[in-house]
Design an enzyme around this catalytic site. Structure first.
Site, mmCIF file in Angstrom:
data_model
loop_
_atom_site.group_PDB
_atom_site.id
_atom_site.type_symbol
_atom_site.label_atom_id
_atom_site.label_comp_id
_atom_site.label_asym_id
_atom_site.label_seq_id
_atom_site.Cartn_x
_atom_site.Cartn_y
_atom_site.Cartn_z
ATOM 1 N N HIS A 1 -12.176 -38.026 -18.672
ATOM 2 C CA HIS A 1 -10.869 -37.659 -18.187
ATOM 3 C C HIS A 1 -10.067 -38.705 -17.258
ATOM 4 C CE1 HIS A 1 -8.020 -34.728 -16.352
ATOM 5 N NE2 HIS A 1 -8.138 -35.446 -15.062
ATOM 6 N N GLU A 2 -10.862 -39.287 -16.590
ATOM 7 C CA GLU A 2 -10.274 -40.282 -15.591
ATOM 8 C C GLU A 2 -9.872 -41.536 -16.329
ATOM 9 O OE1 GLU A 2 -9.359 -39.433 -12.683
ATOM 10 O OE2 GLU A 2 -10.560 -37.595 -12.426
#
Length: 273
Positions: free
Chosen positions: A136-137
């Site tokens: 996600h990051e």
């Protein structure tokens, strides 16, 4: 031509010309501030943050973050190269650090500078949980969400300036404009914009974690634990920068098969939780 008309036309032209392409969706995105300016600033801020905080080195969790981060970055490179974006990451400088802090959080600066706080590790639990957060990051960085947020902020400020110029001779309406513009653009533009980025990063992140050999549904399990940890204290979704945990769990569950299918095209056939 009046000054305010000239300013408006210049602003529209600048926004129209300042575009980039999201390599995962193919969509045009706003890019008023170029990465050539953003990345050096981000790297400097990241180094300053590390200097001012306690970085954890050599532990099982620190090593896990670094190892999984490298796998996600390798998956990113492979995906981008295969889809016509060779060299896309040439200015990135991947770095993964665990920082001593009780906050349940992780983040990635533009250019691949990632931090996990120790407070999120008990909720991550497994390699799959860490991979879900990492994917996600990393997706935020690859999709240039930081650049888009900065650009959207500038557009918001430009709109405020244009409104004030247009109402310069009408103090009563100018005051009313200023009163409602900030709230209106925040709820109607900036917050939905941010929630869309979070959902986009969730979806891209599923593909990256699957390509790195991790089970996409581990991300749904992660958000169940995040929901339980929050104790139901989250604000209503329309007032938040993030989708609700339930929205994320439902989306991730719906997207998981697609993420596995994409990973299989790259020869990945088993997925670790």
């Amino acid at each position: 031509m009046k000054t305010k008309t000239i300013l408006s036309l210049c602003a529209i032209a600048a926004i129209a010309l300042a575009c980039a392409t999201n390599p995962f969706t193919g969509k045009k995105t706003i890019a008023i501030i170029p990465n050539s300016q953003i990345l050096p600033m981000a790297f400097q801020q990241y180094d300053q943050f590390l200097a001012e905080n306690k970085v954890v080195k050599g532990t099982t969790d620190a090593n896990r973050i670094n190892n999984i981060g490298q796998k996600i970055a390798a998956a990113s490179e492979r995906y981008l190269t295969a889809n016509g974006y060779a060299g896309y990451l040439k200015d990135y400088a991947w770095e993964y650090n665990l920082v001593e802090d009780d906050a349940v959080n992780a983040w990635c600066m533009p250019g691949g500078k990632i931090v996990f706080y120790t407070g999120i590790m008990p909720i991550a639990q497994s390699d799959g949980g860490v991979a879900a957060i990492m994917g996600h990051e990393v997706a935020h960085a690859l999709a240039n969400h930081g650049q888009q947020r900065m650009s959207a902020g500038q557009i918001q400020q430009l709109g405020a300036a244009a409104g004030n110029i247009a109402l310069a001779n009408d103090s009563e309406n100018q005051e009313m404009f200023n009163q409602y513009y900030g709230v209106g653009t925040q709820l109607g533009l900036m917050l939905p914009f941010s929630r869309n980025h979070e959902s986009e990063a969730d979806k891209i992140g599923l593909t990256l974690m699957a390509m790195a050999g991790y089970e996409p549904l581990a991300a749904a399990d992660l958000w169940r634990r995040m929901k339980a940890n929050s104790g139901g204290g989250a604000p209503p979704e329309f007032m938040s920068t993030h989708p609700s945990s339930d929205t994320r769990i439902n989306n991730i569950t719906a997207w998981a098969n697609e993420a596995r299918a994409k990973a299989r095209k790259y020869g990945v056939t088993s997925f670790k939780k």
